[in-house]
Scaffold this active site. Structure first.
Site, short mmCIF file in Angstrom:
data_model
loop_
_atom_site.label_atom_id
_atom_site.label_comp_id
_atom_site.label_asym_id
_atom_site.label_seq_id
_atom_site.Cartn_x
_atom_site.Cartn_y
_atom_site.Cartn_z
N THR A 274 3.31 -2.46 13.45
CA THR A 274 2.18 -1.75 12.89
C THR A 274 1.22 -1.38 14.01
O THR A 274 1.24 -2.00 15.08
CB THR A 274 1.44 -2.62 11.85
OG1 THR A 274 0.27 -1.93 11.37
CG2 THR A 274 1.00 -3.95 12.44
N TYR B 47 0.84 -1.20 0.00
CA TYR B 47 0.00 0.00 0.00
C TYR B 47 0.88 1.25 0.00
O TYR B 47 0.82 2.08 0.89
CB TYR B 47 -0.91 -0.04 1.22
CG TYR B 47 -2.07 0.93 1.23
CD1 TYR B 47 -2.64 1.41 0.04
CD2 TYR B 47 -2.63 1.34 2.43
CE1 TYR B 47 -3.71 2.28 0.06
CE2 TYR B 47 -3.71 2.20 2.46
CZ TYR B 47 -4.25 2.67 1.28
OH TYR B 47 -5.32 3.54 1.31
N GLU C 21 -5.57 -5.63 12.16
CA GLU C 21 -5.85 -6.47 10.99
C GLU C 21 -4.60 -6.70 10.15
O GLU C 21 -4.38 -7.79 9.63
CB GLU C 21 -6.95 -5.81 10.14
CG GLU C 21 -8.32 -5.84 10.79
CD GLU C 21 -8.79 -7.24 11.11
OE1 GLU C 21 -8.70 -8.12 10.24
OE2 GLU C 21 -9.23 -7.47 12.26
N GLN C 22 -3.76 -5.69 10.01
CA GLN C 22 -2.50 -5.88 9.29
C GLN C 22 -1.61 -6.89 9.99
O GLN C 22 -1.01 -7.76 9.36
CB GLN C 22 -1.77 -4.54 9.16
CG GLN C 22 -2.39 -3.59 8.16
CD GLN C 22 -1.58 -2.32 8.00
OE1 GLN C 22 -0.85 -1.91 8.90
NE2 GLN C 22 -1.70 -1.67 6.85
N CYS D 127 -5.87 12.12 -4.80
CA CYS D 127 -4.43 11.93 -4.59
C CYS D 127 -3.70 11.80 -5.92
O CYS D 127 -2.59 12.34 -6.08
CB CYS D 127 -4.18 10.72 -3.70
SG CYS D 127 -4.72 10.93 -1.98
N GLY E 170 6.26 0.38 10.56
CA GLY E 170 5.04 0.60 9.79
C GLY E 170 4.95 -0.41 8.67
O GLY E 170 4.91 -0.06 7.50
N VAL F 210 16.44 -7.18 9.79
CA VAL F 210 15.78 -6.00 9.22
C VAL F 210 14.58 -5.62 10.07
O VAL F 210 13.78 -6.48 10.45
CB VAL F 210 15.33 -6.26 7.77
CG1 VAL F 210 14.60 -5.05 7.21
CG2 VAL F 210 16.52 -6.62 6.89
N GLY G 31 2.79 -2.62 7.55
CA GLY G 31 1.61 -2.95 6.77
C GLY G 31 1.22 -4.42 6.88
O GLY G 31 1.24 -5.01 7.96
N TRP G 32 0.89 -5.01 5.74
CA TRP G 32 0.47 -6.41 5.70
C TRP G 32 1.67 -7.36 5.53
O TRP G 32 1.51 -8.52 5.19
CB TRP G 32 -0.53 -6.63 4.58
CG TRP G 32 -1.87 -6.00 4.87
CD1 TRP G 32 -2.91 -6.56 5.55
CD2 TRP G 32 -2.31 -4.70 4.46
NE1 TRP G 32 -3.97 -5.68 5.61
CE2 TRP G 32 -3.64 -4.53 4.96
CE3 TRP G 32 -1.73 -3.66 3.75
CZ2 TRP G 32 -4.37 -3.36 4.75
CZ3 TRP G 32 -2.46 -2.50 3.55
CH2 TRP G 32 -3.76 -2.35 4.04
#
Length: 371
Positions: free
Chosen positions: A185, A125, A189-190, A342, A163, A159, A165-166
């Protein structure tokens, strides 16, 4: 008064080569004349909400907004109390820390089914890298590989993804480069999706605030998360990265940014898409990182976000018949407006996409820029 508003805005739109009731893709169709006073009194918030309410349409909303932006019409409608209020709140308070998990709950947790249908198979995303790609899947894999090459990933390295994400980046890096990784995160849900789909890869995703992290990592990345940090927290953010990075490590920051320093985001985006979000400026970034990390490389490929957003919009439109019953028509108009708005802003080059590579104290012998 409403007739004066209509006359004023119609004239402004004409300056941007937009005709009310015209037949070109960027011409606007007004279904409710209350639109004019709403825009005059509420600015960008009123324009976006009026679209959600069905007060206006355009065959191509992104082209309409692109014309509005390139003609700099926003500067000619200066009354925007919602933006003024957001700015005051940002100065007085620190919403990004006080309500750090709000964006996870209100945006990223709305439904994995939506994101699975809109995004690429890896659920990335953030902006794709379209230099040699002609489809979304290839553009996202090219972006992930670009990040891995920029930070010189090697097998066995640790690493951190701030943030995450999924979990798409860590999965890619583990599969292709043999790393071990941790992602954090604020979206429940992620976190669930990332851990449920990692297989036997040596990676994990945690539901936690980045400031609570400890340990040392060979490499750190942050992709599409810095937009939620807030200008008051940039310096502590970079200080935390330095604390977590090994002495010979590299950190890659992938973020949307703006040319001008601001203290809040757009009122409509803030209310409906990204609560407490704001875009950093080059000045804000460089001021905050001073004395903490060494900037080795700064790469702007913001024009690629236009292509990424339009690809997401195409996927969303194809999936909408299956999603409509769950999410509702007003959400559908809101989401389409978000993606097209956007896309127009990136197309007009009002905002940018940066990948910045940092070292702790300078790469010995120099850093080789990779594109």
């Amino acid at each position: 008064m409403s007739s004066k508003f209509k006359s004023f805005i119609t004239d402004l739109l004409r300056q941007a080569d937009i005709t009310v009731g015209g037949d070109r893709p960027w011409d606007i169709q007004v279904h409710d004349d209350r639109l004019y006073s709403r825009v005059m009194t509420q600015g960008s918030l009123g324009l976006g909400e009026a679209y959600m309410d069905g007060w206006w349409d355009a065959e191509s909303v992104d082209q309409f907004l692109y014309h509005v932006l390139t003609a700099d019409l926003p500067s000619k409608v200066r009354i925007d109390p919602a933006l003024a209020l957001l700015t005051i709140k940002a100065i007085v308070f620190n919403p990004q820390r006080a309500r750090a998990r709000e964006v996870g709950e209100k945006h990223y947790d709305i439904g994995n089914d939506l994101y699975q249908r809109m995004l690429d198979p890896r659920m990335i995303y953030s902006c794709g890298y379209w230099r040699e790609a002609d489809n979304l899947t290839d553009a996202q894999e090219a972006k992930l590989d670009l990040i891995c090459r920029k930070i010189g990933l090697k097998e066995g390295q640790t690493v951190l993804d701030i943030g995450s994400g999924w979990g798409g980046f860590l999965k890619f890096a583990a599969e292709r480069y043999g790393i071990k990784g941790v992602g954090v995160t604020v979206s429940r849900e992620q976190m669930r999706y990332a851990n449920d789909t990692r297989g036997n890869l040596p990676i994990e995703t945690r539901l936690m605030d980045y400031m609570e992290l400890d340990g040392k990592f060979d490499r750190i990345v942050s992709v599409g998360m810095f937009e939620h940090v807030g200008y008051k927290n940039y310096a502590p953010y970079f200080a935390k990265v330095r604390e977590l990075l090994k002495d010979d490590g590299l950190f890659l920051l992938h973020t949307i940014g703006g040319a001008l320093s601001r203290r809040s985001g757009d009122p409509w985006i803030e209310k409906y898409v990204f609560p407490n979000g704001m875009l950093p400026s080059p000045k804000q970034v460089t001021t905050a990182v001073e004395g903490k990390l060494i900037m080795e490389d700064w790469h702007n490929f913001g024009a690629d976000y236009d292509k990424t957003l339009i690809a997401w919009l195409d996927n969303f439109d194809k999936a909408w018949p299956d999603l409509q019953e769950k999410y509702g028509e007003r959400f559908g108009r809101m989401w389409r407006y978000y993606l097209q708005c956007c896309a127009a802003i990136f197309r007009a080059r009002w905002i940018h996409l940066w990948q910045i590579v940092y070292s702790k104290d300078g790469v010995k012998g120099g850093y080789e820029s990779i594109r």
